[in-house]
Design a protein around this motif. Structure first.
Motif, PDB file in Angstrom:
ATOM      1  N   ARG A   1      32.116  20.421  22.538  1.00 37.73           N
ATOM      2  CA  ARG A   1      32.720  19.929  23.771  1.00 37.73           C
ATOM      3  C   ARG A   1      34.061  20.622  24.010  1.00 37.73           C
ATOM      4  O   ARG A   1      34.662  21.191  23.102  1.00 37.73           O
ATOM      5  N   TYR A   2      34.526  20.543  25.261  1.00 30.06           N
ATOM      6  CA  TYR A   2      35.889  20.978  25.549  1.00 30.06           C
ATOM      7  C   TYR A   2      36.797  19.788  25.334  1.00 30.06           C
ATOM      8  O   TYR A   2      36.394  18.649  25.586  1.00 30.06           O
TER       9      TYR A   2
ATOM     10  N   MET B   1      39.893  17.685  20.449  1.00 24.75           N
ATOM     11  CA  MET B   1      38.446  17.438  20.574  1.00 24.75           C
ATOM     12  C   MET B   1      38.103  16.012  20.153  1.00 24.75           C
ATOM     13  O   MET B   1      37.108  15.464  20.604  1.00 24.75           O
TER      14      MET B   1
ATOM     15  N   GLU C   1      33.652  25.015  15.139  1.00 23.36           N
ATOM     16  CA  GLU C   1      33.541  24.149  16.330  1.00 23.36           C
ATOM     17  C   GLU C   1      32.241  23.348  16.273  1.00 23.36           C
ATOM     18  O   GLU C   1      32.198  22.184  16.679  1.00 23.36           O
TER      19      GLU C   1
ATOM     20  N   THR D   1      43.711  21.752  18.135  1.00 27.44           N
ATOM     21  CA  THR D   1      42.463  21.821  18.904  1.00 27.44           C
ATOM     22  C   THR D   1      41.475  20.780  18.391  1.00 27.44           C
ATOM     23  O   THR D   1      40.797  20.104  19.169  1.00 27.44           O
TER      24      THR D   1
END
Ligand SMILES: Cc1cc2nc3c(=O)[nH]c(=O)nc-3n(C[C@H](O)[C@H](O)[C@H](O)COP(=O)(O)OP(=O)(O)OC[C@H]3O[C@@H](n4cnc5c(N)ncnc54)[C@H](O)[C@@H]3O)c2cc1C
Ligand SMILES: Nc1ncnc2c1ncn2[C@@H]1O[C@H](COP(=O)(O)O)[C@@H](O)[C@H]1O
Lengths: 250, 324
Positions: free
Chosen positions: A185-186, A78, A40, A74
């Motif tokens: 970040r989400y 992002m 991430e 995901t």
């Protein structure tokens, strides 16, 4: 500048790990999978470099079975531009085999900067980054907590034991990311919608020659049940006595 | 006879304690497979103590000493280690799983197509194959891995293997090795000491950790004071680090450091699964927590239920009494 990000899908840090009947792997039933937390940081750093104008295109790549497409979704949510699923049934725990499989495809995709995690929290190997660097013959700065890209040169801060090393190398190069580099970040709602619809390209890869194979998995030895020595400051003399005479640690 | 190469580590010209663990383990393994133990020392201004590695079982010590090696330099280290493996026909290579070991050994493994096991906690010789145990899923399980390549590379988790002086008084012959003339792709601009002269959690025999219950950076003074009177390092949970009370280098856990001290004292920390991942290898765990239902109370060897702001000062006083 083209950035390639490596994303591994791993069991959630809270997941209960159950070993399968043959003791060679874990039982995945009911296990929630997430993007490896260190990857991430790699995705976030790539997005920041694109936002600053330094990067133009970000591709995320994941190697593994079909479920890893979720991790790639995901990454899309992002904000990465494109993704590729390198499909293989058996990942194993062999860092070199993983690095060899990844390096073949990475050579075809090409990159200026390769961002990845310092460690996958499932196998805990910390091998793939520096191994890839050798297989691709590019410099690797590992366990990085700060990164600056100035044209073709990269300056990074690497976490050592009791020190931070400020290192410099030229693109193309590999950076393995450590906590502290940024705050991932989400995904935005728009990103999540986009990710749902994303066609994920897949490429089947041959399984590599394993130099390390799993003999068996086991659980850690249970610790002996401990004791409550007492309550409050009054229990301190008894604790110190036990540490000296029973545990013999002070 | 085959050879086991023990790659050691120097800090400020002195052998780091993990070096003795690595050489001792190489010696133990050499007895099972009938091999010689060659120790490799890399650094700048290395003191003569290298010969003393003979006391831990080295039959020969190679020293690569030069100004260019004052700081860790991956390109040079890689060449030196690969050359030592080739020259000595080493079949097994052991190194400490320190920041340097974790960076350099995968590079060597990739160049030699050698199988590698990281952060190993146990090595077995089973039917002539080398098997190494490695924690997975942050210590929730262990994998026993067999290494099948011609050269086998294993990094050892610090403080897990004993340093044993098997041959007291024996000095191993020391051989100098030259520095390779190669292109340097990674340049070190600066090395900043982060901990000052503070004891690193990864090196400490005793660690005193504070968690969210400590409540402020200022309050950490009592944790530091307790650590000082035990010659211990200060550790922190992620809650304490994320709150900005402590630096990340003190964080213990899944996204911090993995430690294996003799004594681990936790004050105002609940014992989350991610923290446990970093400290479950501690030999003795003490918890000070006001909540009898905190997860750590079930797992600690000794617990005191109470307010850390009362218990810790009393503990400091009691320890000063016995230590003078
Ligand atoms: C991906 C991921 C990675 C993570 N990595 C790590 C990691 O590497 N390391 C880590 O530590 N955490 C990590 N965490 C965070 C972890 O989940 C916990 O949130 C964290 O460990 C909690 O820290 P704590 O025990 O200090 O705080 P809490 O869980 O809030 O516990 C505080 C404790 O202090 C006690 N207390 C309060 N006041 C007092 C007092 N006056 N006297 C005595 N006791 C008191 C309370 O009873 C409580 O038990 C990670 C989480 C995730 C999701
Ligand atoms: N199967 C995989 N797919 C994509 N990336 C991977 C894979 N395995 C490892 N990586 C990358 O390599 C890093 C280090 O992994 P490891 O060496 O296994 O600890 C991870 O953080 C990922 O970025």
């Amino acid at each position: 500048m083209k950035i390639l990000v490596l994303v591994k899908q791993v069991p959630d840090t809270e997941a209960t790990i159950r070993i399968s009947g043959d003791r060679k792997k874990i039982d995945e039933a009911g296990v929630k999978f997430i993007v490896n937390p260190y990857d991430e940081f790699a995705i976030e750093e790539a997005l920041k470099l694109k936002e600053s104008g330094a990067a133009t295109f970000i591709v995320a790549v994941s190697l593994g079975p079909d479920r890893v497409k979720e991790a790639l979704r995901t990454a899309v949510a992002m904000g990465v531009d494109d993704v590729l699923h390198l499909k293989t049934a058996d990942l194993g725990m062999d860092g070199l085999a993983t690095a060899q499989l990844l390096s073949e495809s990475i050579k075809e995709i090409g990159f200026d900067l390769l961002l990845m995690g310092k460690e996958a929290i499932d196998d805990g190997n910390m091998q793939v980054g520096p191994m890839l660097a050798e297989l691709l013959d590019v410099p690797c700065l590992s366990v990085v907590t700060a990164l600056q890209v100035n044209g073709a040169s990269v300056v990074a801060e690497r976490e050592g034991d009791g020190c931070a090393e400020v290192l410099e190398a030229q693109l193309p190069c590999i950076i393995t990311c450590q906590k502290g580099l940024n705050e991932p970040r989400y995904p935005s709602i728009r990103g999540v919608m986009l990710a749902k619809k994303k066609e994920i390209a897949e490429k089947i890869v041959q399984s590599a020659n394993h130099t390390v194979s799993v003999e068996s998995l086991s659980y850690p030895q249970a610790r002996q049940a401990g004791m409550i020595v007492g309550e409050g400051a009054a229990a301190v003399p008894e604790l110190v006595k036990k540490l000296r005479e029973e545990a013999k640690v002070i | 006879m085959s050879t086991i190469l023990a790659v050691t580590e120097c800090r400020d010209g002195k052998l780091h304690k993990t070096s003795l663990e690595v050489v001792s383990q190489a010696k133990a393994l050499s007895e099972k497979i009938g091999a010689g133990v060659v120790a490799l020392v890399i650094g700048s201004g290395i003191s003569v103590e290298s010969a003393s590695l003979g006391e831990y079982g080295a039959t020969k010590v190679l020293v690569a000493d030069g100004q260019a090696l004052e700081n860790y330099q991956p390109d040079l280290y890689k060449s030196i280690i690969i050359e030592a493996i080739r020259q000595n026909s080493a079949e097994i290579v052991l190194a400490p799983a320190t920041a340097i070991g974790k960076d350099i050994m995968p590079r060597v493994a990739a160049r030699l197509e050698a199988g590698m096991v990281s952060d190993c906690t146990k090595i077995l010789v089973q039917d002539h194959t080398i098997q190494a145990e490695h924690p997975i899923f942050a210590g929730k399980a262990f994998a026993l891995l067999s290494v099948n390549s011609a050269v086998k590379i294993i990094t050892l988790r610090p403080s897990v293997f004993d340093a044993i002086q098997t041959n007291p008084g024996v000095a191993a012959p020391v051989e100098k090795v030259g520095l390779p003339a190669i292109e340097i792709k990674v340049k070190t601009r600066e090395v900043k000491k982060t901990g000052g002269n503070k004891l690193d959690v990864a090196d400490a025999d005793i660690i005193v950790t504070g968690g969210r219950g400590v409540r402020s950076a200022e309050n950490f003074k009592i944790i530091e004071e307790l650590a000082a009177c035990l010659n211990a390092a200060v550790g922190a949970t992620r809650a304490a680090v994320d709150s900005g009370w402590r630096p990340h280098e003190e964080q213990v856990g899944q996204t911090g450091k993995v430690v294996s001290p003799n004594l681990y004292i936790m004050c105002g920390a609940s014992g989350s699964i991610q923290h446990w991942a970093g400290m479950s290898g501690a030999k003795c765990i003490v918890a000070v927590n006001k909540d009898p239902n905190a997860p750590i109370i079930e797992r600690a060897d000794y617990s005191i239920i109470g307010d850390l702001f009362e218990v810790v000062p009393a503990l400091i006083e009691e320890i000063r009494k016995i230590r003078g």
